[in-house]
Scaffold this active site. Sequence first.
Site, PDB file in Angstrom:
ATOM      1  N   LYS A   1       0.841  -1.187   0.000  1.00  0.00           N
ATOM      2  CA  LYS A   1       0.000   0.000   0.000  1.00  0.00           C
ATOM      3  C   LYS A   1       0.886   1.251   0.000  1.00  0.00           C
ATOM      4  CE  LYS A   1      -4.149  -1.866   0.267  1.00  0.00           C
ATOM      5  NZ  LYS A   1      -5.236  -1.600  -0.691  1.00  0.00           N
TER       6      LYS A   1
ATOM      7  N   LYS B   1     -13.186  -8.393  -7.222  1.00  0.00           N
ATOM      8  CA  LYS B   1     -13.609  -8.777  -5.882  1.00  0.00           C
ATOM      9  C   LYS B   1     -15.048  -9.260  -5.975  1.00  0.00           C
ATOM     10  CE  LYS B   1     -10.390  -5.518  -3.847  1.00  0.00           C
ATOM     11  NZ  LYS B   1     -10.132  -4.380  -2.938  1.00  0.00           N
TER      12      LYS B   1
END
Length: 325
Positions: free
Chosen positions: A109, A215
Amino acid sequence: MLIPSALRERGIDRVLAWTIPMTTRFRGITERDGLLLHGPAGWAEFSPFWDYDAAESAAWLRAALADATAARPAPRREEIAVNATIPVVPAVLAHRIATVGGARTAKIKVADPTSSLAEDTDRVEAVRDALGPTGRIRIDANAAWTLDQAKEALPLLDRAAGGLEYAEQPCASIEDLAALRRAVDIPIAADESVRRAEDPLRVARAEAADVLVMKVQPLGGVQRCLDLADQAGLPVVVSSALESSVGLSAGLALAAALPELPYACGMATASLLTGDLVPDALHPRTGTLLVARPEPREELMDRHAASADLAARWEERLAACLDAL
């Protein structure tokens, strides 16, 4: 929880609200919560984040209903390679996290408001050191950069990584992704431009990405993801939405059913939770997860049962999502 008649008509016979603290702050939250729905095909998870409105969360409910009431597609593979997920943490901790579970790929991240580009670079360098020269590194900016910021940051992070596998959602707009893809020699992956888009295929038509991140819950279920992947004609990386192992198993079902799976998937996120709803939580070993549908256990569902106030909020949210279906 009381079961709305609209769910009973669809075959749902149990609904449970749950909450589990996280091991570290991630995506701005410190606890993960949601609902479990039980139907003729088994347990399924409904856990949209609280910043999603009813219309957007309705896709998550469609995914849970499909998973609870219909059989999953036949698998093409029995285990799935996964990446380690590195939150916005100091470089020394990033080094340690990268080695947990034996993954040979890490997603880091970056571009968080609490982290500078220099700190992001240090984090990437630490993960490269942990994985060695053969490990694969990808970064995820969560659409935080402008086009100019991405043009500045990506070459620096690419050098720190010794070559990035890809950059995930560096910019918010499809137009900026397309321009960035033309400007840098780094593959671009689209996440938010797929799962939060009214038209998930527009990013592919615009030639704005080399890879699609899918997802299951936000896109409406395993079968819909398979249909979208077929229409897009791009490689797919299956990723979690920070679910419990119940929800993660639906992502594994998608990864197992895809005709091709050239990249490690972002499914090794059970370690971000301090507990789980199943006795055999989906933690990777030697960098892979076995394709499985673990069964929740009553004592674990009791242990992680939501408070009355939180359960009431979920009842309201469920009703709103049913209206939006």
